[in-house]
Motif scaffolding. Structure first.
Motif, PDB file in Angstrom:
ATOM      1  N   THR A   1       0.828  -1.200   0.000  1.00  0.00           N
ATOM      2  CA  THR A   1       0.000   0.000   0.000  1.00  0.00           C
ATOM      3  C   THR A   1       0.867   1.256   0.000  1.00  0.00           C
ATOM      4  O   THR A   1       0.608   2.210  -0.748  1.00  0.00           O
ATOM      5  CB  THR A   1      -0.931   0.002   1.221  1.00  0.00           C
ATOM      6  N   ALA A   2       1.910   1.255   0.828  1.00  0.00           N
ATOM      7  CA  ALA A   2       2.811   2.408   0.891  1.00  0.00           C
ATOM      8  C   ALA A   2       3.548   2.603  -0.428  1.00  0.00           C
ATOM      9  O   ALA A   2       3.745   3.732  -0.888  1.00  0.00           O
ATOM     10  CB  ALA A   2       3.806   2.233   2.040  1.00  0.00           C
ATOM     11  N   ALA A   3       3.949   1.499  -1.066  1.00  0.00           N
ATOM     12  CA  ALA A   3       4.646   1.590  -2.355  1.00  0.00           C
ATOM     13  C   ALA A   3       3.739   2.185  -3.420  1.00  0.00           C
ATOM     14  O   ALA A   3       4.174   2.999  -4.248  1.00  0.00           O
ATOM     15  CB  ALA A   3       5.138   0.211  -2.784  1.00  0.00           C
ATOM     16  N   GLY A   4       2.477   1.797  -3.410  1.00  0.00           N
ATOM     17  CA  GLY A   4       1.535   2.362  -4.370  1.00  0.00           C
ATOM     18  C   GLY A   4       1.376   3.860  -4.177  1.00  0.00           C
ATOM     19  O   GLY A   4       1.368   4.632  -5.145  1.00  0.00           O
ATOM     20  N   ARG A   5       1.283   4.280  -2.937  1.00  0.00           N
ATOM     21  CA  ARG A   5       1.135   5.709  -2.656  1.00  0.00           C
ATOM     22  C   ARG A   5       2.397   6.490  -2.976  1.00  0.00           C
ATOM     23  O   ARG A   5       2.350   7.689  -3.221  1.00  0.00           O
ATOM     24  CB  ARG A   5       0.756   5.904  -1.187  1.00  0.00           C
ATOM     25  N   ALA A   6       3.535   5.779  -2.992  1.00  0.00           N
ATOM     26  CA  ALA A   6       4.820   6.432  -3.283  1.00  0.00           C
ATOM     27  C   ALA A   6       5.109   6.494  -4.779  1.00  0.00           C
ATOM     28  O   ALA A   6       6.175   6.980  -5.178  1.00  0.00           O
ATOM     29  CB  ALA A   6       5.952   5.712  -2.560  1.00  0.00           C
ATOM     30  N   GLY A   7       4.201   5.986  -5.614  1.00  0.00           N
ATOM     31  CA  GLY A   7       4.387   6.124  -7.052  1.00  0.00           C
ATOM     32  C   GLY A   7       4.667   4.859  -7.820  1.00  0.00           C
ATOM     33  O   GLY A   7       4.929   4.918  -9.033  1.00  0.00           O
ATOM     34  N   CYS A   8       4.621   3.685  -7.161  1.00  0.00           N
ATOM     35  CA  CYS A   8       4.784   2.429  -7.892  1.00  0.00           C
ATOM     36  C   CYS A   8       3.438   2.078  -8.524  1.00  0.00           C
ATOM     37  O   CYS A   8       2.511   1.639  -7.833  1.00  0.00           O
ATOM     38  CB  CYS A   8       5.248   1.315  -6.957  1.00  0.00           C
ATOM     39  N   THR A   9       3.327   2.289  -9.810  1.00  0.00           N
ATOM     40  CA  THR A   9       2.042   2.129 -10.494  1.00  0.00           C
ATOM     41  C   THR A   9       1.780   0.693 -10.939  1.00  0.00           C
ATOM     42  O   THR A   9       0.676   0.377 -11.385  1.00  0.00           O
ATOM     43  CB  THR A   9       1.972   3.048 -11.716  1.00  0.00           C
ATOM     44  N   GLN A  10       2.796  -0.163 -10.833  1.00  0.00           N
ATOM     45  CA  GLN A  10       2.638  -1.564 -11.206  1.00  0.00           C
ATOM     46  C   GLN A  10       2.960  -2.449 -10.004  1.00  0.00           C
ATOM     47  O   GLN A  10       3.890  -2.170  -9.241  1.00  0.00           O
ATOM     48  CB  GLN A  10       3.572  -1.936 -12.362  1.00  0.00           C
TER      49      GLN A  10
END
Length: 280
Positions: free
Chosen positions: A79-88
């Motif tokens: 979840t944190a990675a997605g919010r940090a800009g990891c779109t995949q």
């Protein structure tokens, strides 16, 4: 034609993991909620999930606690990675993972799940029966991870130039050292700057980094013998050092410390640092 029956061997371990997630989801103080885990278990058993057992061995209890803590930890990390800009999001050996459905993903996220055809066939049947709808783009890719899977992943729409978060959960220990290194090499080659990686690193050899109390207990529990028989050891070195040589900043995380942070008992006598995260 793809089977919709969960296969024996490693495929069946996904049912055991789903059962643990179903039991945790039923708790009032649950650390996560997986709304489809019980359905997977019921479909595999062709009936309702059995009631929790009272004669479970210490090794089984320890393994279940480990699965719960690692699930919550990786939920938070993804979840944190997605919010940090990891779109995949890419999940090799996804098994019966349902994070594409149950986590709060940013708009535009793409989730790619890779596994053997029979595992995915069973999973898709049960999800369809449950009327499951992922809130983000989700693509399943039937592959053998010991063979070329980068090509099918790219053909399915994966962009190597985009920031990606990878989840390699409960997989490496089932691979030989060369196979584990090859899988991580492929991930490394497909990871743009800013990408992230989460993995579990467990070794059968208790002298190695990553060997754990869970492994030691499982080796002496008769009910876990079929599981232990499939373990091949995984990467034959510390993944933190392996990743560092390839430009990743990696660190280990202690499960006992995580458990305390989640309000659960720290039931590990020694440091258990088999959860690894890294950023490029």
């Amino acid at each position: 034609m793809t089977s919709d029956v969960i296969p024996e061997g490693v495929g069946r371990t996904a049912i055991g993991v789903a059962r643990v997630r179903a039991l945790e989801s039923a708790r009032t103080d649950r650390l996560f909620e997986d709304p489809y885990a019980a359905a997977f278990v019921a479909a595999a058993l062709d009936g309702p999930p059995p009631a929790p057992r009272t004669d479970v061995s210490p090794a089984m209890i320890l393994l279940a606690h480990h699965l719960v803590i690692r699930t919550r930890f990786f939920d938070d990390y993804l979840t944190a990675a997605g919010r940090a800009g990891c779109t995949q999001v890419v999940v090799p050996a996804a098994g019966l993972d349902t994070r594409a459905f149950r986590l709060d993903w940013p708009a535009g996220t793409k989730v790619f799940e890779l596994d053997m055809p029979a595992v995915l066939g069973f999973k898709e049947r049960v999800l369809a029966e449950q009327g499951a709808q992922a809130p983000v783009a989700r693509t399943t890719i039937a592959v053998d991870l010991r063979e070329d899977w980068a090509g099918p992943l790219v053909e399915a729409g994966f962009d190597p130039a985009a920031r990606t978060v990878w989840l390699v959960e409960g997989l490496l220990v089932y691979l030989g050292a060369e196979e584990a290194a090859a899988l991580l090499d492929t991930i490394d080659s497909l990871s743009a700057p800013g990408s992230r990686l989460a993995l579990t690193h467990g070794s059968k050899d208790r002298r190695r980094a990553g060997a754990s109390q869970v492994v030691a207990g499982a080796e002496h529990a008769a009910e876990l013998a079929p599981l232990v028989a499939m373990w091949r050891g995984g990467l034959d070195e510390d993944p933190v050092g392996w990743l560092a040589r390839r430009g990743w900043r990696a660190e280990r995380h202690d499960r006992a410390e995580l458990a305390v942070g989640y309000g659960r008992p720290a039931d590990y006598v020694t440091s258990q640092r088999s959860l690894v995260t890294a950023e490029r």
